[in-house]
Enzyme design. Structure first.
Site, PDB file in Angstrom:
ATOM      1  N   HIS A   9      -3.964  11.701 -30.292  1.00 53.44           N
ATOM      2  CA  HIS A   9      -2.900  11.595 -31.298  1.00 53.44           C
ATOM      3  C   HIS A   9      -1.848  10.553 -30.912  1.00 53.44           C
ATOM      4  O   HIS A   9      -1.267   9.914 -31.776  1.00 53.44           O
ATOM      5  CB  HIS A   9      -2.243  12.963 -31.510  1.00 53.44           C
ATOM      6  CG  HIS A   9      -1.714  13.577 -30.258  1.00 53.44           C
ATOM      7  ND1 HIS A   9      -2.538  14.185 -29.321  1.00 53.44           N
ATOM      8  CD2 HIS A   9      -0.457  13.654 -29.751  1.00 53.44           C
ATOM      9  CE1 HIS A   9      -1.810  14.630 -28.315  1.00 53.44           C
ATOM     10  NE2 HIS A   9      -0.543  14.311 -28.545  1.00 53.44           N
ATOM     11  N   CYS A  66      -3.882   6.111 -25.687  1.00 52.50           N
ATOM     12  CA  CYS A  66      -3.196   7.403 -25.782  1.00 52.50           C
ATOM     13  C   CYS A  66      -1.710   7.072 -25.891  1.00 52.50           C
ATOM     14  O   CYS A  66      -1.365   5.935 -26.225  1.00 52.50           O
ATOM     15  CB  CYS A  66      -3.538   8.315 -24.604  1.00 52.50           C
ATOM     16  SG  CYS A  66      -2.989   7.729 -22.988  1.00 52.50           S
ATOM     17  N   GLY A  69      -1.193   5.243 -22.440  1.00 56.46           N
ATOM     18  CA  GLY A  69      -2.377   4.523 -21.938  1.00 56.46           C
ATOM     19  C   GLY A  69      -2.806   5.029 -20.568  1.00 56.46           C
ATOM     20  O   GLY A  69      -3.885   4.697 -20.085  1.00 56.46           O
ATOM     21  N   ILE A  70      -1.987   5.833 -19.952  1.00 55.20           N
ATOM     22  CA  ILE A  70      -2.265   6.259 -18.568  1.00 55.20           C
ATOM     23  C   ILE A  70      -3.348   7.337 -18.507  1.00 55.20           C
ATOM     24  O   ILE A  70      -4.310   7.223 -17.741  1.00 55.20           O
ATOM     25  CB  ILE A  70      -0.970   6.716 -17.880  1.00 55.20           C
ATOM     26  CG1 ILE A  70      -0.086   5.482 -17.640  1.00 55.20           C
ATOM     27  CG2 ILE A  70      -1.278   7.423 -16.549  1.00 55.20           C
ATOM     28  CD1 ILE A  70       1.240   5.756 -17.005  1.00 55.20           C
ATOM     29  N   HIS A  99     -11.536 -11.874 -12.868  1.00 56.69           N
ATOM     30  CA  HIS A  99     -11.734 -11.562 -11.446  1.00 56.69           C
ATOM     31  C   HIS A  99     -12.384 -10.197 -11.223  1.00 56.69           C
ATOM     32  O   HIS A  99     -13.143 -10.028 -10.276  1.00 56.69           O
ATOM     33  CB  HIS A  99     -10.383 -11.549 -10.705  1.00 56.69           C
ATOM     34  CG  HIS A  99      -9.767 -12.901 -10.559  1.00 56.69           C
ATOM     35  ND1 HIS A  99      -8.852 -13.201  -9.583  1.00 56.69           N
ATOM     36  CD2 HIS A  99      -9.925 -14.038 -11.283  1.00 56.69           C
ATOM     37  CE1 HIS A  99      -8.477 -14.472  -9.693  1.00 56.69           C
ATOM     38  NE2 HIS A  99      -9.103 -14.996 -10.729  1.00 56.69           N
ATOM     39  N   ARG A 134     -16.759 -14.577  -4.522  1.00 60.47           N
ATOM     40  CA  ARG A 134     -15.741 -13.673  -3.956  1.00 60.47           C
ATOM     41  C   ARG A 134     -15.450 -12.493  -4.893  1.00 60.47           C
ATOM     42  O   ARG A 134     -15.172 -11.385  -4.451  1.00 60.47           O
ATOM     43  CB  ARG A 134     -14.458 -14.442  -3.616  1.00 60.47           C
ATOM     44  CG  ARG A 134     -13.694 -14.972  -4.809  1.00 60.47           C
ATOM     45  CD  ARG A 134     -12.541 -15.878  -4.368  1.00 60.47           C
ATOM     46  NE  ARG A 134     -11.644 -16.232  -5.434  1.00 60.47           N
ATOM     47  CZ  ARG A 134     -11.924 -17.137  -6.385  1.00 60.47           C
ATOM     48  NH1 ARG A 134     -13.088 -17.754  -6.402  1.00 60.47           N
ATOM     49  NH2 ARG A 134     -11.042 -17.416  -7.332  1.00 60.47           N
TER      50      ARG A 134
HETATM   51  C1  RB5 Z   1      -0.061  13.178 -25.576  1.00 65.66           C
HETATM   52  O1  RB5 Z   1       1.100  13.777 -26.008  1.00 65.66           O
HETATM   53  C2  RB5 Z   1       0.163  12.302 -24.353  1.00 65.66           C
HETATM   54  O2  RB5 Z   1       0.400  13.094 -23.241  1.00 65.66           O
HETATM   55  C3  RB5 Z   1      -1.044  11.424 -24.137  1.00 65.66           C
HETATM   56  O3  RB5 Z   1      -1.288  10.691 -25.294  1.00 65.66           O
HETATM   57  C4  RB5 Z   1      -0.937  10.354 -23.064  1.00 65.66           C
HETATM   58  O4  RB5 Z   1       0.240   9.628 -23.171  1.00 65.66           O
HETATM   59  C5  RB5 Z   1      -1.260  10.717 -21.711  1.00 65.66           C
HETATM   60  O5  RB5 Z   1      -1.284   9.859 -20.823  1.00 65.66           O
END
Ligand code: RB5
Length: 152
Positions: A9, A66, A69-70, A99, A134
């Site tokens: 979401h 997300c 993005g993490i 790379h 490399r």
């Molecule tokens: C969702 O609320 C959020 O935690 C997810 O999209 C994301 O940011 C996690 O890394």
């Protein structure tokens, strides 16, 4: 290019807009969901199947979205053969491919404006792995670890 895309979401709107523009440019976009906004959905449910498609060569590259993005990046990198990274600058968007053979780009739907995201995505898609000795050598070391960790 045949691309996979996935978002929870937090990246849903970004996925919708990105897919539209990518298709308008002639890319084939395979959408792994989410297919509707659900504030209770979980990014692994979409990002992992998309990453597996990258790993199996069913799509050439992937886009994992997300909120930040993490989470998408963490999930994608658990899939063998996937090299995913959160991209927020143009240097990394290009060099990550040239790379490091980056094959999944991760971005946050809540952290950057769309035009910046789009520029970074175009840079990622235009870039090609160098194939330099490399770079291959370094990747082989990562691959060796991946093999060593097979099965846990
Ligand atoms: C969702 O609320 C959020 O935690 C997810 O999209 C994301 O940011 C996690 O890394």
């Amino acid at each position: 290019m045949k691309l996979g895309i996935a978002a929870d979401h937090g990246g849903f709107e970004l996925k919708t807009e990105m897919s539209k523009r990518l298709r308008a440019l002639g890319h084939e976009v395979v959408d792994f969901g989410a297919h509707a906004i659900d504030p209770d959905d979980d990014y692994p449910d979409f990002v992992i199947p998309m990453s597996q498609a990258v790993s199996r060569g069913e799509v050439e590259r992937g886009i994992a979205l997300c909120g930040s993005g993490i989470g998408a990046c963490i999930a994608a990198n658990k899939v063998r053969g996937v090299r995913a990274c959160l991209i927020e600058d143009a240097y990394s968007a290009r060099q990550g491919v040239e790379h490091d053979n980056l094959n999944v780009v991760c971005m946050g739907g809540r952290t950057m404006g769309f035009e910046l995201v789009w520029q970074l995505l175009e840079t990622f898609l235009d870039a090609r792995f160098s194939g330099a000795e490399r770079h291959l050598r370094r990747l082989a070391k990562v691959l060796a670890l991946e093999k060593e960790c097979a099965g846990g």
